[in-house]
Design an enzyme around this catalytic site. Structure first.
Site, mmCIF file in Angstrom:
data_model
loop_
_atom_site.group_PDB
_atom_site.id
_atom_site.type_symbol
_atom_site.label_atom_id
_atom_site.label_comp_id
_atom_site.label_asym_id
_atom_site.label_seq_id
_atom_site.Cartn_x
_atom_site.Cartn_y
_atom_site.Cartn_z
ATOM 1 C CB THR A 7 4.595 0.401 4.226
ATOM 2 O OG1 THR A 7 5.692 -0.094 3.553
ATOM 3 C CG2 THR A 7 4.991 1.608 4.981
ATOM 4 C CE LYS A 39 8.339 -1.573 4.011
ATOM 5 N NZ LYS A 39 7.121 -2.222 4.472
ATOM 6 N N GLY A 51 9.754 8.986 5.435
ATOM 7 C CA GLY A 51 9.243 7.626 5.396
ATOM 8 C C GLY A 51 8.273 7.488 4.243
#
Length: 179
Positions: A7, A39, A51
């Site tokens: 991420t 996400k 997020g």
């Protein structure tokens, strides 16, 4: 034991616009497990953006806890974030969670960590995760020097992060406040 690397999340506030973006890559060690994970999300009828970076199961748990804190604190973003950070830091089970969150509404952008941090970044730019530093640098430059709106800035910042960070890909999900 291998560590999940996953991420990049970036949030940009510019003028009255707020946008948050997250890449879709989830990696285990040096192997990409998934390309299109989501996400980032919009909650509260589009009035709050969230997020996460970190373990997916941990993040889902944190989303639920954060929404409960919003209920508990009359949808006050700051109070809910502080309450979540306090619980996260002190609760035996929660403090083992490996994740970070960015939350934003029309007034504030906050980064929440399990260390008890609730940080409001300068210049309306926040980024977390593997490529967070790259996305933050790119977004800050774009906010300062371009005429792009928040959504365009966050998309460009994510492209930069994806070009540099091997744990960030170009499968980007963007949520825009009020859109």
């Amino acid at each position: 034991m291998e560590t999940w690397k996953a991420t990049t999340i970036c949030c940009v506030r510019k003028g009255d616009d707020v946008a948050i973006a997250g890449d879709g890559q989830v990696s285990l060690g040096d192997t990409v497990i998934k390309h299109g994970a989501k996400k980032v999300r919009s909650i509260r009828d589009g009035s709050i953006l969230t997020g996460f970076a970190g373990s997916t199961a941990d993040a889902m748990n944190l989303f639920e806890k954060f929404e409960a804190k919003l209920d508990e604190h009359g949808a006050n973003l700051t109070r809910a974030a502080v309450a979540l950070a306090k619980d996260w830091r002190t609760d035996r089970v929660l403090r083992k969670l490996e994740a970070m969150m960015i939350v934003a509404d029309k007034e504030r952008t906050l980064i929440i960590s399990g260390n008890g941090d609730v940080l409001e970044p300068d210049e309306g730019v926040a980024a977390i995760g593997s490529g967070g530093s790259y996305a933050r640098a790119a977004a800050t430059a774009l906010v300062r020097k371009s005429d792009l709106d928040a959504e365009a800035c966050v998309r460009e910042a994510m492209k930069v992060a994806g070009d540099i960070c091997i744990y960030t890909n170009d499968h980007v999900t963007v949520e825009v406040l009020g859109a």
